[in-house]
Design a protein around this motif. Structure first.
Motif, short mmCIF file in Angstrom:
data_model
loop_
_atom_site.label_atom_id
_atom_site.label_comp_id
_atom_site.label_asym_id
_atom_site.label_seq_id
_atom_site.Cartn_x
_atom_site.Cartn_y
_atom_site.Cartn_z
N UNK A 55 0.82 -1.21 0.00
CA UNK A 55 0.00 0.00 0.00
C UNK A 55 0.86 1.26 0.00
N UNK A 56 2.00 1.22 0.71
CA UNK A 56 2.90 2.37 0.73
C UNK A 56 3.47 2.61 -0.67
N UNK A 57 3.84 1.54 -1.37
CA UNK A 57 4.36 1.69 -2.74
C UNK A 57 3.29 2.24 -3.68
N UNK A 58 2.06 1.77 -3.51
CA UNK A 58 0.95 2.28 -4.33
C UNK A 58 0.76 3.77 -4.09
N UNK A 59 0.79 4.18 -2.82
CA UNK A 59 0.65 5.60 -2.50
C UNK A 59 1.80 6.41 -3.10
N UNK A 60 3.01 5.86 -3.04
CA UNK A 60 4.17 6.53 -3.61
C UNK A 60 4.01 6.71 -5.11
N UNK A 61 3.55 5.69 -5.79
CA UNK A 61 3.34 5.76 -7.24
C UNK A 61 2.24 6.77 -7.56
N UNK A 62 1.17 6.78 -6.77
CA UNK A 62 0.10 7.75 -6.99
C UNK A 62 0.61 9.19 -6.85
N UNK A 63 1.46 9.42 -5.84
CA UNK A 63 2.01 10.75 -5.64
C UNK A 63 2.91 11.14 -6.82
N UNK A 64 3.69 10.18 -7.32
CA UNK A 64 4.54 10.46 -8.49
C UNK A 64 3.68 10.78 -9.70
N UNK A 65 2.59 10.05 -9.88
CA UNK A 65 1.70 10.30 -11.01
C UNK A 65 1.06 11.68 -10.90
N UNK A 66 0.65 12.07 -9.68
CA UNK A 66 0.05 13.38 -9.48
C UNK A 66 1.07 14.48 -9.76
N UNK A 67 2.32 14.25 -9.36
CA UNK A 67 3.37 15.25 -9.58
C UNK A 67 3.62 15.46 -11.07
N UNK A 68 3.50 14.40 -11.87
CA UNK A 68 3.72 14.49 -13.31
C UNK A 68 2.44 14.95 -14.02
N UNK A 69 1.31 14.80 -13.36
CA UNK A 69 0.04 15.21 -13.96
C UNK A 69 -0.68 14.07 -14.66
N UNK A 70 -0.42 12.84 -14.26
CA UNK A 70 -1.08 11.68 -14.85
C UNK A 70 -2.16 11.16 -13.92
N UNK A 71 -3.15 10.51 -14.52
CA UNK A 71 -4.17 9.82 -13.73
C UNK A 71 -4.20 8.36 -14.17
N UNK A 72 -4.94 7.58 -13.44
CA UNK A 72 -5.05 6.15 -13.76
C UNK A 72 -5.68 5.98 -15.14
N UNK A 73 -6.59 6.87 -15.50
CA UNK A 73 -7.25 6.80 -16.81
C UNK A 73 -6.26 7.03 -17.95
N UNK A 74 -5.19 7.79 -17.68
CA UNK A 74 -4.20 8.06 -18.72
C UNK A 74 -3.41 6.80 -19.09
N UNK A 75 -3.37 5.85 -18.20
CA UNK A 75 -2.63 4.62 -18.49
C UNK A 75 -3.30 3.81 -19.58
#
Length: 131
Positions: A55-75
């Protein structure tokens, strides 16, 4: 539930089942149960720790995605692969009418039905049964 587990989890039945055991045997049994319990506890703790790390890794990846401006839908669909489709069953290649009037078909793969084997033993050819 098996009979063993029913006896083990029911107080009076368990007491009746172990009344013939000596104190030493009961202490040995208690030690074995304590060992199993401690193993289960450590296993549950390890699973909890692994889930927390995941869960910590998932949160870390989500924060990285937010910093870059990506969402899950962009994948898009590339992140999730669909299960492979099952192929259609093979059509039968051979057919024969059994003694009882029942029509038996066979694709030619797998174990040969007994009806076909018996006819081949009588001297017939598989070409005789082609559909």
């Amino acid at each position: 539930m098996s009979d063993f587990l029913e006896i083990l989890t029911h107080g009076r039945r368990f007491k009746a089942a172990v009344k013939e055991l000596s104190i030493d045997d009961l202490n040995e049994l208690a030690g074995k149960l304590e060992k199993i319990i401690s193993e289960r506890i450590s296993q549950a703790e390890a699973e909890t720790a692994a889930m927390a790390e995941r869960n910590a890794k998932i949160d870390e990846i989500r924060k990285q995605m937010e910093a870059v401006g990506l969402s899950v839908d962009d994948l898009g669909a590339t992140a999730v692969k669909a299960a492979p489709k099952k192929r259609a069953p093979r059509p039968p290649k051979y057919t024969i009418v059994d003694v009882n009037g029942e029509t038996i078909t066979w694709t030619g793969q797998g174990r040969m039905p007994t009806v076909f084997k018996n006819e081949l033993d009588k001297g017939r050819s598989m070409d005789d049964f082609l559909i």
